[in-house]
Design an enzyme around this catalytic site. Sequence first.
Site, PDB file in Angstrom:
ATOM      1  N   HIS A 100      40.483   6.968 -18.786  1.00  0.00           N
ATOM      2  CA  HIS A 100      39.992   8.118 -18.019  1.00  0.00           C
ATOM      3  C   HIS A 100      38.814   8.716 -18.771  1.00  0.00           C
ATOM      4  CE1 HIS A 100      39.482  11.872 -16.010  1.00  0.00           C
ATOM      5  NE2 HIS A 100      40.057  12.588 -16.965  1.00  0.00           N
ATOM      6  N   HIS A 102      35.071  11.392 -18.312  1.00  0.00           N
ATOM      7  CA  HIS A 102      34.369  12.408 -17.523  1.00  0.00           C
ATOM      8  C   HIS A 102      32.917  11.952 -17.346  1.00  0.00           C
ATOM      9  CE1 HIS A 102      37.357  15.896 -18.548  1.00  0.00           C
ATOM     10  NE2 HIS A 102      37.978  14.751 -18.349  1.00  0.00           N
ATOM     11  N   TYR A 127      28.044  -6.580  -6.571  1.00  0.00           N
ATOM     12  CA  TYR A 127      28.918  -6.470  -7.740  1.00  0.00           C
ATOM     13  C   TYR A 127      29.836  -5.266  -7.657  1.00  0.00           C
ATOM     14  CZ  TYR A 127      27.451 -10.529 -10.292  1.00  0.00           C
ATOM     15  OH  TYR A 127      27.268 -11.835 -10.671  1.00  0.00           O
TER      16      TYR A 127
END
Length: 226
Positions: A100, A102, A127
């Site tokens: 994860h 930002h 892609y």
Amino acid sequence: MTDAMTNPVEIEEARREIVRVGTSLFARGYVHASAGNISAQVGDSHLITPTDAALGFLDPARLALVDARGEQVAGDRASKTLTLHRRIYAADPTARFVVHTHSTHLVGLTLAGVWSQDDVLPPITPYYVMKVGHVPLVPYHRPGDPRVADLVTARIAERAASGTPIRAVLLDRLGPVVWGPDAASALAVLEELEETARLWLLTERRPAPLAEPELAELRAVFGARW
């Protein structure tokens, strides 16, 4: 399955991999300060970065080790997103590594407006279609809110049932969560996703998506999940 705590070699390898990925993400500007988290599944257990850890400066010995019951057995206090990571592993049996971040352009995309709730970006490059596929938006909740895990796992189940499994979601105002069978696979999804967001924003969201015949060809030739 053998409990991860009986496999110290695998645990140490996973520690090094998480540190390597964190260092790489920081060096390339995908993460900043203490934003973001990384985890790996090893056996029945999980390693995850500590809460508020700077991903560019991780200490492998301080990564949180969590057993099959979700109880922490070693390391600094686990990231507040532990529940989300564990639920992703449970929902997608192919997932072994979760990241994860930002990432700037993906967070910016949520502020500027995504393409749709079910597909945050249109299929503008082959892609993106081949390496990323569908990425739904998850409505805003505070960082670490356990309700996010319910929303993410529901999306995973919906897409799996439709025959187009997902590899990522985008958390509104917080950034992407991606996963894969290993670190390299998860990073490939993250990098292509962030680059496509950058292209979409740079072109002021004007490019037309690939047409259905082009998408059908990518599905037929490359097994694209679209």
